[in-house]
Design a protein around this motif. Sequence first.
Motif, PDB file in Angstrom:
ATOM      1  N   ALA A 147      36.673  41.905  42.067  1.00 49.45           N
ATOM      2  CA  ALA A 147      35.317  41.459  42.408  1.00 49.45           C
ATOM      3  C   ALA A 147      35.367  40.240  43.322  1.00 49.45           C
ATOM      4  N   GLY A 148      36.270  39.305  43.017  1.00 50.03           N
ATOM      5  CA  GLY A 148      36.431  38.122  43.854  1.00 50.03           C
ATOM      6  C   GLY A 148      36.860  38.480  45.260  1.00 50.03           C
ATOM      7  N   GLY A 149      37.744  39.462  45.375  1.00 49.42           N
ATOM      8  CA  GLY A 149      38.181  39.906  46.701  1.00 49.42           C
ATOM      9  C   GLY A 149      37.029  40.435  47.532  1.00 49.42           C
ATOM     10  N   GLY A 176      41.125  36.110  43.887  1.00 50.93           N
ATOM     11  CA  GLY A 176      40.673  37.249  44.684  1.00 50.93           C
ATOM     12  C   GLY A 176      39.799  36.804  45.834  1.00 50.93           C
ATOM     13  N   ILE A 177      38.988  35.783  45.598  1.00 52.29           N
ATOM     14  CA  ILE A 177      38.109  35.249  46.631  1.00 52.29           C
ATOM     15  C   ILE A 177      38.916  34.733  47.817  1.00 52.29           C
ATOM     16  N   ILE A 204      35.138  31.608  34.424  1.00 54.65           N
ATOM     17  CA  ILE A 204      34.868  32.637  35.434  1.00 54.65           C
ATOM     18  C   ILE A 204      35.418  32.198  36.789  1.00 54.65           C
ATOM     19  N   VAL A 205      35.251  30.930  37.132  1.00 55.20           N
ATOM     20  CA  VAL A 205      35.751  30.406  38.408  1.00 55.20           C
ATOM     21  C   VAL A 205      37.247  30.648  38.530  1.00 55.20           C
ATOM     22  N   ARG A 206      37.999  30.375  37.464  1.00 57.29           N
ATOM     23  CA  ARG A 206      39.459  30.521  37.507  1.00 57.29           C
ATOM     24  C   ARG A 206      39.890  31.964  37.747  1.00 57.29           C
ATOM     25  N   VAL A 225      41.909  41.693  36.007  1.00 61.23           N
ATOM     26  CA  VAL A 225      42.067  42.555  37.183  1.00 61.23           C
ATOM     27  C   VAL A 225      40.708  42.852  37.804  1.00 61.23           C
ATOM     28  N   GLY A 226      39.718  43.125  36.970  1.00 63.09           N
ATOM     29  CA  GLY A 226      38.381  43.417  37.466  1.00 63.09           C
ATOM     30  C   GLY A 226      37.774  42.233  38.196  1.00 63.09           C
TER      31      GLY A 226
END
Length: 272
Positions: free
Chosen positions: A148-150, A91-92, A84-86, A143-144
């Motif tokens: 979400a990270g963004g 995006g984060i 999940i982190v990767r 992509v999702g």
Amino acid sequence: MLLDPLVIVGLLLLGCGAGFMAGLLGVGGGMIMVPFLTAFMSGQGMEAGIAVKMAIATSMATIMFTSLSSVRAHHRRGAVRWDIVRKLAPGIVIGSLVGSMGIFAFLRGTWLALFFGVFVAFSATQMLLGKKPKASRQMPGTVGQLAAGGGIGMISGLVGAGGGFLSVPFMTWCNVAMHNAVATSAALGFPIAISNVLGYVIGGIGAEGLPEWSLGYVWLPALGIIVLASVMTAPLGAKAAHGLPVSKLKRIFAMVLYALAAYMLWKGLQGS
């Protein structure tokens, strides 16, 4: 600027508490630090709007250190979902830079305080309601998770937090176990912190009203003192997290967030 000894003691205690909460709840400690740092900086004579911005940026800078200490303890227990982190991290980073270098620099400090309070209260409510997700719901695709990270990175940049107040509810909503969500959130705190601090430093260059020993919007004296204490207590919080039942973790998370949201809403309304 010489700090009063009592202020130094207060910052050390704040660092201890923030580090413990970072390990316990995966929130990076930012949710704890921003209200207290706002009060400390106002007490040092900073203008209210600048105090809020400095508190947010300094809080985020400490997360660079506490997240590493916290995630190390969680990783030893095999709780971090690195898959999940990767997928969330790219995006984060993008969202964090947009939030900290763009939107943050132009918003008034009082509006940031109100924004902080509303989002934290919302996150607390979602956690406290404890609505169970559909059994079939899983983490979205690449992509999702990028999107979400963004969102997580951008909002984190506006409130000076490691993103746990958004990423933990998001992951549990996608049927990631609570303990894994907390541990993974701690790991996500590092890319959130690095990219946001870069934005705060660049965005704060040349800003008016900044105190001595500032690097952009980051107040270096508070950063050093808090980090000294927080890196020692983050592993203790991580250990406690694995010994508590999920329901109790959620209640603790929600109650802490409600208290801090109320303070920052009050602070924002005072200055509006």
